[in-house]
Design a protein around this motif. Structure first.
Motif, short mmCIF file in Angstrom:
data_model
loop_
_atom_site.label_atom_id
_atom_site.label_comp_id
_atom_site.label_asym_id
_atom_site.label_seq_id
_atom_site.Cartn_x
_atom_site.Cartn_y
_atom_site.Cartn_z
N ASP A 44 0.83 -1.20 0.00
CA ASP A 44 0.00 0.00 0.00
C ASP A 44 0.87 1.26 0.00
O ASP A 44 0.58 2.24 -0.71
N ASP A 45 1.95 1.22 0.79
CA ASP A 45 2.89 2.36 0.78
C ASP A 45 3.54 2.52 -0.58
O ASP A 45 3.72 3.64 -1.08
N ALA A 50 4.16 5.25 -5.88
CA ALA A 50 4.08 5.21 -7.34
C ALA A 50 3.05 6.19 -7.87
O ALA A 50 3.24 6.81 -8.93
N ALA A 51 1.94 6.35 -7.14
CA ALA A 51 0.85 7.22 -7.60
C ALA A 51 1.10 8.68 -7.29
O ALA A 51 0.55 9.56 -7.96
N VAL A 85 10.04 -9.43 3.92
CA VAL A 85 8.63 -9.70 4.22
C VAL A 85 7.78 -8.67 3.48
O VAL A 85 8.09 -7.47 3.50
N LEU A 86 6.71 -9.15 2.86
CA LEU A 86 5.86 -8.30 2.04
C LEU A 86 4.43 -8.38 2.55
O LEU A 86 3.91 -9.47 2.78
N ALA A 87 3.79 -7.23 2.76
CA ALA A 87 2.38 -7.17 3.13
C ALA A 87 1.59 -6.62 1.96
O ALA A 87 1.90 -5.53 1.46
N LEU A 88 0.57 -7.36 1.51
CA LEU A 88 -0.24 -6.92 0.38
C LEU A 88 -1.49 -6.21 0.87
O LEU A 88 -2.04 -6.55 1.91
N GLY A 89 -1.96 -5.27 0.06
CA GLY A 89 -3.25 -4.68 0.33
C GLY A 89 -4.33 -5.75 0.33
O GLY A 89 -4.21 -6.77 -0.37
#
Length: 538
Positions: A44-45, A50-51, A85-89
């Motif tokens: 999300d970050d 990117a946006a 470690v990766l956290a997805l939306g």
């Protein structure tokens, strides 16, 4: 071989966290990353970076469809480039392209009750999909997304309780990645469960894979074939003879012919699936075809996981001895899926533990303590956390030694503890003994040799018998004569200048090399393993 052909380490995240908003993916993810000693990234970050806008602002200006496209691009890049470690939306799994990519990743679903998730979210107003009635909206999201989470997840964890406790539960179950070396020949050993995806990631970049497998692993070979072909890698399967019967020049020639027929190129990869003999042969094929192509080892025996598939040694046998023809060819990756041990006969599991014990005696006394703690019960239980820790510790020992001495020019020789006698025993018995059983007797032999030479206390020599006996491994040998074994040992690769060399201990964790030992000491050591009372040592 150039470094570009060595590419194939199973890069990508150590763990990918998915779940509903409020499940604690960010908080738990940071705690997990700290526990694993790696980096953390919240997609999300990354999407907001990117946006150039917050997610709420992007939703308002461009709508959900545009957001999902942007999110897919960001997530795909993170799954390729981020190795922590990766956290997805919460909604990342809605995109079928993302779900296909996640199937090759260690995905963890954080399960959370809707009411608890709402409480955690509190009065947050930055989640567009929860506007209005958060509880009803979240219940709807759960109904929609839960099947998708479960489709991609390899591990499901209750997200209730403190983040550190949840992170600890995850850390005990996610694959461990152990690095071997740091230079262009470095690679990773992945230890865990459900690791088909790790094999696919290790083979990434190849157009074709030559999958050489043992007859007993045909089912796993087919499953890996399906997974690689789904990822766009064409697989050429080839069944090898079983065990040591595979390690012949005739077997290798047949594989070379198959590779030639398939026009196998340097950008392609060999995958070896089976025990130590299979990975030895697969590695030798990879080392010699076109002067070297990538090889990914998928050991399915404990012996293969902690010894044969690691270290880059490849080879075949001749009538003169074991592994006399071969080369050093580091793998691109080694994938140790502990689920494969579930079908392993208990006698083979115990034989593999001999190599684990070896690592304990030469470098990691904690291995011995773990085995001794409960009379070796947990060590021989396939699903136990103790067995997993033993595998990881043994791999770490070998990784450390091999990383410092790839071609056995120095300290790597300590990994041969017990092996000079073991290889001789195997040769005179025409390879009818399991390698681990032979190593167990070989360790007792060199412990007695070190004691006879005045280098090792009797208590440490006796500890060899105690630990090995607790595991159900042999500690005696009453077959061939000493003269036959001595003749076989004289052909060993470790003989230099016509002198026998043995790795021995001066204490647990203190190996050294004994050159040209006194014949009387050799005779005393052989008498001890032949069954004479060990208390009657000279």
């Amino acid at each position: 071989m150039t470094s570009e052909h060595r590419t194939g380490r199973p890069t990508g995240p150590r763990a990918v966290l998915v779940g509903l908003p409020g499940a604690g993916k960010t908080t738990v993810g940071r705690a997990l990353a700290a526990r694993l000693g790696t980096d953390f990234l919240d997609t999300d970050d990354a999407v907001e970076t990117a946006a150039g806008l917050t997610i709420a602002e992007y939703f308002r200006l461009h709508g959900e469809a545009a957001f999902r496209d942007l999110e897919h691009d960001v997530v795909t890049r993170a799954l390729t480039e981020h190795d922590g470690v990766l956290a997805l939306g919460g909604g990342a799994v809605l995109d079928p392209r993302t779900r296909r990519t996640l199937l090759a990743c260690p995905v963890v679903l954080l399960e959370i009750d809707v009411a608890e998730a709402v409480d955690r979210l509190g009065g947050s107003h930055d989640r567009p999909l929860l506007a209005g009635d958060p509880r009803a909206r979240l219940a709807g999201l759960r109904a929609e997304r839960e099947p998708l989470y479960r489709e991609v997840a390899r591990i499901v964890v209750d997200a209730g309780g403190p983040a550190d406790e949840v992170a600890a539960r995850i850390a005990a179950r996610v694959p461990n990645r152990i690095a071997v070396g740091t230079g262009p020949d470095s690679y990773d050993v992945v230890v865990g469960r459900g690791l088909d995806g790790a094999v696919v990631r290790a083979a990434a970049g190849a157009r074709r894979a030559f999958l050489a497998h043992a007859p007993t692993t045909a089912g796993l070979a087919q499953r890996l074939t399906d997974a690689m072909e789904a990822a766009g890698i064409r697989v050429v399967g080839h069944e090898l003879p079983d065990a040591e019967r595979a390690k012949t020049i005739e077997t290798v020639t047949a594989c070379w012919d198959r590779l030639a027929d398939e026009r196998f190129g340097r950008e392609d990869v060999v995958v070896g699936v089976g025990g130590g003999a299979t990975t030895d042969v697969a590695g030798f094929i990879a080392a010699t075809w076109l002067r070297g192509v990538r090889v990914v080892n998928v050991p399915t025996t404990l012996l293969g996981m902690v010894d044969a598939a690691l270290g880059g040694k490849t080879g075949i046998n001749t009538s003169a001895g074991k592994n006399l023809v071969g080369s050093f060819h580091p793998p691109a990756a080694v994938v140790c899926d502990l689920d494969a041990l579930g079908s392993l006969p208990p006698v083979d599991l115990r034989a593999g533990l001999a190599e684990v014990v070896k690592c304990g005696f030469i470098a990691d006394p904690e291995i011995l303590r773990l085995v001794e703690a409960d009379g070796a019960c947990a060590a021989t239980e396939v699903g136990s956390p103790v067995l997993r820790e033993l595998v990881e510790r043994a791999v770490a020992v070998k990784a450390r030694v091999v990383g410092e001495d790839l071609r056995e020019a120095g300290m790597r020789e300590i990994l041969n503890y017990g092996h000079t006698f073991a290889h001789a025993l195997e040769l005179v018995e025409d390879f009818t003994w399991r390698h681990g059983d032979a190593v167990a007797v070989g360790m007792v032999f060199v412990a007695e040799l070190a004691h006879a030479a005045g280098l090792l206390d009797a208590a440490v020599a006796d500890r060899h018998r105690q630990v090995l006996t607790a595991l159900g491994l042999p500690t005696t040998y009453r077959g061939a004569s000493w003269d036959q074994l001595a003749e076989a040992m004289s052909r060993d690769k470790k003989v230099r200048g016509g002198e026998l060399r043995f790795v021995v201990l001066t204490d647990v964790g203190a190996p050294t090399v004994l050159r040209a030992p006194d014949p009387e000491h050799l005779a005393a050591a052989f008498a001890a393993v032949a069954g004479d009372d060990a208390d009657n040592r000279p």
